[in-house]
Each structure stands twice: as structure tokens, then as C-alpha cells.
Design an enzyme around this catalytic site. Structure first.
Site, mmCIF file in Angstrom:
data_model
loop_
_atom_site.group_PDB
_atom_site.id
_atom_site.type_symbol
_atom_site.label_atom_id
_atom_site.label_comp_id
_atom_site.label_asym_id
_atom_site.label_seq_id
_atom_site.Cartn_x
_atom_site.Cartn_y
_atom_site.Cartn_z
ATOM 1 N N HIS A 357 0.851 -1.195 0.053
ATOM 2 C CA HIS A 357 -0.099 0.053 -0.052
ATOM 3 C C HIS A 357 0.989 1.110 0.080
ATOM 4 O O HIS A 357 0.364 2.532 -0.601
ATOM 5 C CB HIS A 357 -1.014 0.049 1.140
ATOM 6 C CG HIS A 357 -2.373 -0.299 0.662
ATOM 7 N ND1 HIS A 357 -3.282 -0.840 1.460
ATOM 8 C CD2 HIS A 357 -2.829 -0.088 -0.701
ATOM 9 C CE1 HIS A 357 -4.506 -0.935 1.001
ATOM 10 N NE2 HIS A 357 -4.217 -0.561 -0.452
ATOM 11 N N ARG A 463 -11.088 -8.362 -7.779
ATOM 12 C CA ARG A 463 -10.619 -9.671 -7.260
ATOM 13 C C ARG A 463 -11.517 -9.974 -5.824
ATOM 14 O O ARG A 463 -11.509 -9.182 -5.015
ATOM 15 C CB ARG A 463 -9.228 -9.680 -6.929
ATOM 16 C CG ARG A 463 -8.422 -9.517 -7.986
ATOM 17 C CD ARG A 463 -6.847 -9.483 -7.941
ATOM 18 N NE ARG A 463 -5.973 -10.093 -8.939
ATOM 19 C CZ ARG A 463 -5.062 -9.036 -9.359
ATOM 20 N NH1 ARG A 463 -5.424 -7.651 -9.282
ATOM 21 N NH2 ARG A 463 -4.444 -9.575 -10.472
ATOM 22 N N GLU A 597 -6.347 -18.835 -18.571
ATOM 23 C CA GLU A 597 -5.185 -18.649 -17.500
ATOM 24 C C GLU A 597 -4.532 -20.064 -17.889
ATOM 25 O O GLU A 597 -3.277 -20.249 -17.901
ATOM 26 C CB GLU A 597 -5.463 -18.562 -16.163
ATOM 27 C CG GLU A 597 -5.877 -17.113 -15.915
ATOM 28 C CD GLU A 597 -6.722 -17.276 -14.506
ATOM 29 O OE1 GLU A 597 -6.244 -16.177 -13.761
ATOM 30 O OE2 GLU A 597 -7.487 -17.847 -14.110
ATOM 31 N N ARG A 631 5.391 -17.444 -11.136
ATOM 32 C CA ARG A 631 5.752 -15.982 -11.079
ATOM 33 C C ARG A 631 6.006 -15.278 -9.816
ATOM 34 O O ARG A 631 6.369 -14.295 -9.523
ATOM 35 C CB ARG A 631 4.553 -15.392 -11.634
ATOM 36 C CG ARG A 631 3.115 -15.548 -10.709
ATOM 37 C CD ARG A 631 2.021 -15.086 -11.273
ATOM 38 N NE ARG A 631 0.594 -15.335 -10.999
ATOM 39 C CZ ARG A 631 -0.221 -14.353 -10.616
ATOM 40 N NH1 ARG A 631 -0.114 -13.108 -10.661
ATOM 41 N NH2 ARG A 631 -1.585 -15.062 -10.270
ATOM 42 N N CYS A 668 -6.382 -8.829 -18.852
ATOM 43 C CA CYS A 668 -6.280 -8.150 -17.515
ATOM 44 C C CYS A 668 -5.136 -8.423 -16.717
ATOM 45 O O CYS A 668 -5.004 -8.132 -15.381
ATOM 46 C CB CYS A 668 -7.685 -8.358 -16.646
ATOM 47 S SG CYS A 668 -7.874 -10.045 -16.378
HETATM 48 C C1 PEP Z 1 -3.890 -13.333 -14.247
HETATM 49 O O1 PEP Z 1 -3.627 -14.453 -13.849
HETATM 50 O O2 PEP Z 1 -3.109 -12.750 -15.345
HETATM 51 C C2 PEP Z 1 -5.065 -12.393 -13.307
HETATM 52 C C3 PEP Z 1 -5.262 -11.238 -13.786
HETATM 53 O O3 PEP Z 1 -5.272 -13.300 -12.280
HETATM 54 P P1 PEP Z 1 -4.653 -13.085 -10.630
HETATM 55 O O4 PEP Z 1 -3.208 -12.035 -11.040
HETATM 56 O O5 PEP Z 1 -5.497 -12.548 -9.760
HETATM 57 O O6 PEP Z 1 -4.185 -14.451 -11.090
HETATM 58 MG MG MG Z 2 -4.607 -15.555 -12.466
#
Ligand code: PEP
Ligand code: MG
Length: 747
Positions: A357, A463, A597, A631, A668
Site C-alpha cells: 500500500h 478480485r 489462464e 511467477r 487483465c
Molecule cells: C492473471 O492471472 O493474469 C490475473 C489477472 O489473475 P491473478 O493475477 O489474480 O491471478
Molecule cells: Mg490468475
């Protein structure tokens, strides 16, 4: 083998030492002892590439921190340059030998040096020497190489200062927190640390509980005052961060948890530490980087409560003229509020990430921030610093010429900011007339305002995990209706893509622990939701009720990998609609789409087209699963890249399938705010992008400055290339040629 095991343990034990100097000294001593050599030394690469003697057992200890070999000089320089071990029987007789008089190393003939390498770069050289002229054995070399690998894990990310003394220029790497350049003097925010508070018996339980309730009320009032003071002077987005604090302060989990811990016999500060730490660790263990970063909010708030309890005075910057750079392990929102906004030039946090934040606030305030630098040694109040938020680095003691260069950059940035402010209400339309919709990603109610302030045309990804995380039990239908209604009302008339609960794996809920060996491939997203259909029904009912009478709601399904999941969701949605209609509510069936995804979803898209209303690429997870790269794992983070040719080929394929089947497509993930990637996406036909609010103006500027035809040509060329670097160069060169290079430093 036993000795190796023993040394591995020593390295790991050394990693627990607070100070890096102690860690390094412990390791060098242990190697010296175990190998029976006369000398063991560690040289560490300084920012200028020279090799500084950082620790030794056997050479003159007075040389530590002073003796340094210029880049490429001596046997040590040769190890660093070749990245290979160098083994020499008689070092002083070797042509590369460079004698450092202060170390008295000419007594030692046998030399073995191995590189210490991290993320492909040589960060040090580990050396053993002995008096006898002999070649060290293969076993001894292998032993050192293994230890060097261990050392690479514990050495600091911060390159040591070169031998020139503590006031010399030094560059410290961190991660980007908020773009921009800040030039000023350091002010250390050394606030109290709740986590250092011990447990103690509580003398008077009732009085302590009373005191706790008053403390909560007092801090809640303080936060409100801070919010007001900043809201008046600065942007609207700032207030949103304070709402997150208020939400945590009002959370029954915190209030009752502390009361309970006091009732069980702990004094107030101990009880507070216990509860704050418990909840913070739950967040820290989460997989989602956004939610993970929320553990810092709790720690900040805990410190604030503790500070108020202890009666410690507010720590305001003083004795510094001119711009201030706030520096600390965790610079809190209150530290920022205590600083004169006209003088706040930058923020440096030793820990934290771009999702903290503090970083969100710095973005909203337009203040440069660098996170995760590790402890900044030798930085005291008043030390001159440059915060380079575009690259994620801090320059300590900049020279006059370096400072001039950054001032020039700062001037150019201010000019760019002025240009972007005027774009807020303009559409993202390319110069040849192609309209792209730009939406915001949010997770907290508190994040709503920054999106609106930056001209978001809707929420592209909401989310919904958050209300579930900050609760003691699954939130009730009423609680959820309340939260979702606020989100939908803020974006009245604009689309809001609400994702059903993406929980599971190692994103544990405090009241629903899940332990799995391979959480990324486990019980998460739609799999968890369908197996817990009562929970999903509650959530879907809440979404439909909150959306009644409007057309904003779109439902997004995460982690879809087979047809049955879509069918099962539609059946549940039918059920929910029937129930609510029977209850007399004017509900309508919202559009339903999936996140792409899991790679398996791509091949099945043509077959699914008739079951879906839209598709959104989750490029974060899609890249993770296509490349088999976690990631969030810093060891492989360098290789994780959404510009990887295989990822781009798959995105082009998704774009082709959705075009052929008439499915609206958006993206996104983080890719939507990477200017080079946006060129590619525009060229493939993606017409909707959703990203964090602060990134919206720059991407809009980019889109309004190019033609779709140019982008399509670049996409075609990018798809012919077989490596990420070549693709990035192609796309970034195109941005430079079109005068958009300024965007690259500040993605
Ligand atoms: C993604 O996986 O690209 C996504 C937007 O969802 P999250 O980052 O919440 O897993
Ligand atoms: Mg995701």
C-alpha cells in the site's frame, strides 16, 4: 560428504545472522576451519566492478573493507571475468597475480578461486590459499563451488561500497514502487516495532480490555484526521488507502482477537502483537501477490496502535532543508502523512513490493518510490539520495554530474505528467480511429477511487477474494451484497467484471486451511468453488442481488480448464436466478465469461464460444503455466516474461479464435500495462485492457499516439522472432522512433 553437510548447515545458520558482515565472517571462518587451508577470503563485487576484500581468515584483517582489486585485475579479477574457477600452484609466479601489499598474501603460493554467481552476474569471488605450492584437488574445488552456490543465496543484493569510503556514490537495487525521480535528503522513519514486543502477564484483564477499546477508538480517530489532512492537500486516491486502514480497525477479527488474547493472560501490547502477527502471516502466505502484500498494512497498523499505546511522540522530519526522501523498513501511511507534501520527494522501503500500500499511495501521490532494497547501510538522516522509481534503484551520495543528469530527467517527467493530466476524459482511440477500452483492476473497496480518478471506463477485474480474507468466517450473503453494491454503485453505467472467488492452493483462508504439495496445480479457482457449491451459491446470489436493476455486472470464472466447469457454473447461475426471481427480486442474467489462464482453455475456446459471453486473458497465470515458471519465485523471476515468443503466439491464437467466433476479448494481467506488450496486443486485435489505475494515463497516451496499422505490422514481425529479447528490442525501438520512449522508463 559429512563435511559438506556440516558446511551447508553453517551457511544456513549464518543466513540467520542479522548483519551481512557477520554472515560473511561466519562462513569464511567455517571454510577455513573445515578445509585446513591457511587462508580463506571472500571478495565482493562493488558497484564499479572492483573486487573488495569483504572477509578473510588468514590475510591481514586490517585489509578487510579497504583492499580492492580494480575490475579484471589479479587472479580474483580473472575468476570474475571468466566466471570459472582458477587453480594455480604458485600464485605469485603467475602473470595475472596482483600483489596487494596490505594483505601480505605473497607468503601463500597455492591459490584456488571460484566465482559467486547470482542471476547470471558475478557478485563475488571465494578464495582459499595455502603456503605449500600445490594444485588444489578436484574435491577441494568441487567443495568450494558448492559453497559459493550457497553463499550466493545469503549475500546481500546491495553491492558493497568500493574502497573509497562511506561518502562515495553507491547504487542500490530494489524493485519499482512508483515511477518518477526523487532527489532529496534521507529521513529515517524508525517507528516502533510491534513485532519486537515480548509476552508478559496481564495484571488486570478488565482494565486492559477497556484500554484496548479506547486505543482502537483513538487510533481510528487519528487515521480519520490524517485522511482529511491529506485529502485536502493532495489527490482523491490517497483517501482510499486510509479506508483500508479503517476497514482493518473495524474488523471484528482484530478487536475480538486482542480481547481474547488479553483474557487468556497476555498484556495488551503482547496480545496485539500476537493477533496482528497471526493475521499478517496469513496474508504473507498467500499466492496472489496483491493479497500477499496486504500483510504490510497489518504490520503498519499494528505499529501505529502500539505507538499510540506507548505514548511515543510523532516522528516528524526536522533539521533538513529542501526535499525529503522517507526511508525505512516499512514507511507507513502515517509517516507519509506526517511529511510536508510540498517537500516529499521520494520513498525508499527496505522491504515490500510494488503491490504494497505504500507503493499504491506513492503512485496516487505521484511520488517516486523504490521498494525491497534491503537495509541501506550508512544512510542516516540528511544523506543525499536519488530515488529512481522508473528503474527501481536508489543512488546514495550522488556526485554533482549524476545529480544533474537526474534533474534533467525529472524535468522531462514533469513535462510528461502535465500532458497526461489532460487525457483523463478523452477516449483511448488510435490515430487511425480504433477505439480501445481501458478499465481498472481492483481488489479493495479502497482501490475504487484511483480508478475513477484516472478515467477508468469500468472495472476489468474485481478480485472478490478480499472480503473473504478480512473476515473470521465466510462472509454472509448480506455482507457480500453490501460490498459488491458499493463497487457497482461507484461505477454506475460502466461494466464491472467480478471474478468469483479465486482462492485455494496456498491462498489459505484462516478458517479453511488447505495444505497441498503442489498448490499452483491444486484445488484453486473454479475447482474450489464448484466443490464448495454452497459458498459459490451465496456469492453468486450476493452478486445478482447487488446488481439488481443495473447492467454493470459481468461474471468472470477463474482457472477454467474443462467444459464441465462452465456447464456446472451455468446450472448454478440458473438456480440462483430462479431462487431470487421467486423471492421477488428484479434480477437479470449477467454476461458470463472466463479467464484464459490454463493453456488447455485455448484449444477448447472454439467449442466453448456458444457457452460464453466474453473472454479475458489472465496473462500472469497464462505465462506462468505456459512457461512452467512460478511467477512469485525470485529464483526464476528473471526468466518469467510475458513477452516470451510462446506466450505471444498463444495470445495471437486466442485473438484469432475470438475474432472468428465473435467473442469479445480483453486482457487483465500485468501485460496490459507494459507499453511494448500493448503495441503487440493492439496489433493482434485486443480491444479492451484492464490494469492498475495508476498505469491508465500512460497507456492511453501510447494508444492515442500510434496507428493500429503500424501495430499490426509490428505484431506480424514480432511473431516471426524466436526470443524475448529480440521481440522487446523490436517493440521498444518502435516506441522510441515514434517519440514514445519516455514511457519505457516508467511502465
Ligand atoms: C492473471 O492471472 O493474469 C490475473 C489477472 O489473475 P491473478 O493475477 O489474480 O491471478
Ligand atoms: Mg490468475
Amino acid at each position: 560428504m559429512n563435511a559438506l553437510l556440516q558446511l551447508t548447515r553453517i551457511v544456513q545458520a549464518a543466513a540467520q545472522a542479522e548483519e551481512t558482515d557477520d554472515q560473511v565472517r561466519l562462513i569464511v571462518e567455517a571454510i577455513h576451519r573445515s578445509m585446513g587451508v591457511e587462508v580463506c577470503s571472500l571478495y565482493i563485487a562493488a558497484a564499479d566492478g572492483s573486487m573488495l576484500l569483504a572477509a578473510t581468515e588468514g590475510l591481514d584483517p586490517r585489509a578487510v573493507g579497504h583492499s580492492s582489486l580494480p575490475p579484471g585485475r589479479g587472479l580474483v579479477g580473472r575468476v570474475a571475468q571468466t566466471r570459472h574457477p582458477v587453480v594455480v600452484a604458485d600464485a605469485p609466479a603467475h602473470p595475472d597475480f596482483c600483489y596487494l601489499a596490505e594483505t601480505h598474501e605473497d607468503e601463500f603460493r597455492s591459490f584456488c578461486g571460484v566465482p559467486v554467481v547470482r542471476a547470471g552476474a558475478v557478485i563475488g569471488v571465494l578464495v582459499v590459499q595455502s603456503r605449500e605450492p600445490r594444485l588444489m584437488s578436484e574435491e577441494e574445488q568441487a567443495f568450494l563451488v558448492t559453497l559459493a552456490t550457497q553463499l550466493a543465496l545469503v549475500l546481500p543484493t546491495e553491492p558493497l561500497a568500493s574502497a573509497g569510503g562511506s561518502n562515495t556514490l553507491r547504487r542500490v537495487r530494489g524493485v519499482k514502487g512508483a515511477p518518477g525521480t526523487g532527489i532529496g535528503q534521507a529521513w529515517l522513519c524508525d517507528t516502533v516495532d510491534l513485532y519486537a514486543v515480548p509476552d508478559r502477564p496481564c495484571e488486570d484483564v478488565e482494565a486492559a480490555i477497556d484500554e484496548w477499546r479506547q486505543l482502537l477508538a483513538q487510533v481510528s480517530a487519528d487515521v480519520e484526521t490524517e485522511r482529511r489532512s491529506m485529502e485536502q492537500e493532495l489527490s482523491e486516491g490517497v483517501a482510499a488507502v486510509f479506508s483500508a486502514y479503517q476497514m482493518l480497525l473495524n474488523d471484528p477479527g482484530l478487536r475480538l482477537g486482542v480481547e481474547q488474547a488479553i483474557a487468556q493472560g497476555n498484556w495488551l501490547p503482547g496480545a496485539l502483537r500476537q493477533v496482528v502477527h497471526h493475521y499478517a502471516e496469513l496474508f504473507r502466505a498467500m499466492e496472489d501477490p496483491y493479497l500477499k502484500a496486504r500483510h504490510e498494512d497489518l504490520h503498519h497498523l499494528g505499529n501505529k496502535l502500539y505507538q499510540a499505546w506507548s505514548g511515543a511522540p510523532e516522528h516528524r522530519p526536522q533539521g533538513i532543508d529542501g526535499p525529503i526522501i522517507l526511508v525505512g523498513d516499512k514507511v507507513s501511511v502515517s509517516d507519509i502523512a506526517a511529511c510536508d507534501p510540498q517537500r516529499l520527494a521520494g520513498i525508499v522501503c527496505f522491504s515490500g513490493s510494488s503491490l504494497s500500500h505504500t507503493a499504491v499511495l506513492a503512485n496516487a501521490l505521484g511520488v517516486a518510490a523504490v521498494m525491497g532494497t534491503g537495509k541501506l547501510k550508512g544512510v542516516d538522516n540528511g544523506v543525499p539520495l536519488i530515488v529512481d522509481g522508473n528503474v527501481g534503484q536508489v543512488i546514495v551520495h550522488p556526485s554533482a554530474s549524476v545529480r544533474r543528469e537526474f534533474e534533467r530527467l525529472q524535468y522531462a517527467e514533469q513535462a510528461l505528467k502535465g500532458e497526461l493530466a489532460g487525457l483523463r476524459d478523452l477516449p483511448a482511440t488510435t490515430t487511425d480511429g480504433v477505439r480501445i477500452r481501458l478499465l481498472a483492476n481492483t481488489g479493495l473497496l479502497a482501490d475504487i477511487s484511483p480508478g475513477l480518478a484516472n478515467g477508468a471506463e469500468g472495472i476489468g477485474l474485481y478480485r472478490t477474494e478480499m472480503p473473504f480474507m478480512i473476515s473470521d468466517t465466510f462472509p454472509s450473503e448480506e455482507d457480500q451484497v453490501n460490498t459488491y453494491s458499493q463497487v457497482l454503485a461507484a461505477y454506475r453505467g460502466r461494466p464491472v467484471y467480478m471474478r468469483i472467488l479465486d482462492i485455494g492452493g496456498d491462498k489459505p483462508l484462516p478458517y479453511f486451511p488447505i495444505h497441498e504439495d503442489n498448490p499452483a496445480l491444486g484445488w484453486r479457482g473454479i475447482r474450489f468453488c464448484l466443490d464448495n457449491s454452497a459458498l459459490l451459491m451465496t456469492q453468486v446470489r450476493a452478486m445478482l442481488r447487488a446488481a439488481a436493476g443495473g447492467e454493470e455486472l459481468h461474471i468472470l470464472l477463474p482457472m477454467i480448464s474443462n467444459t464441465g466447469e462452465i456447464v456446472a457454473f451455468h446450472a448454478l447461475l440458473d438456480d440462483a436466478l430462479a431462487q431470487l426471481t421467486e423471492e421477488g427480486l428484479p434480477v437479470r442474467r449477467p454476461p458470463v465469461g472466463i479467464m484464459v489462464e490454463v493453456p488447455a482453455a485455448i484449444s477448447l475456446l472454439p467449442a466453448w464460444a456458444k457457452r460464453l459471453d466474453f473472454v479475458s486473458i489472465g496473462s500472469n497465470d497464462l505465462s506462468q503455466y505456459l512457461l512452467a515458471l512460478d511467477r512469485n519465485n525470485p529464483r526464476v523471476a528473471g526468466a518469467y516474461d510475458h513477452i516470451h515468443p510462446a506466450v505471444l503466439q498463444e495470445i495471437a491464437r486466442i485473438a484469432r479464435i475470438t475474432r472468428e467466433t465473435g467473442l469479445p476479448l480483453s486482457l487483465c494481467g500485468e501485460m496490459a500495462s507494459d507499453p511494448a506488450a500493448v503495441l503487440f496486443l493492439l496489433g493482434t486485435g485486443v480491444r479492451q485492457l484492464s490494469m492498475s489505475a495508476s498505469k491508465l494515463p500512460r497507456i492511453k497516451w501510447l494508444l492515442r499516439s500510434i496507428t493500429e496499422t503500424e501495430a499490426a505490422d509490428l505484431t506480424g514481425r514480432a511473431l516471426q522472432l524466436d526470443n524475448s529479447q529480440a521481440i522487446r528490442t523490436l517493440l521498444e525501438n518502435a516506441l522510441h522512433e515514434r517519440g514514445l520512449g519516455r514511457l519505457l522508463g516508467s511502465e
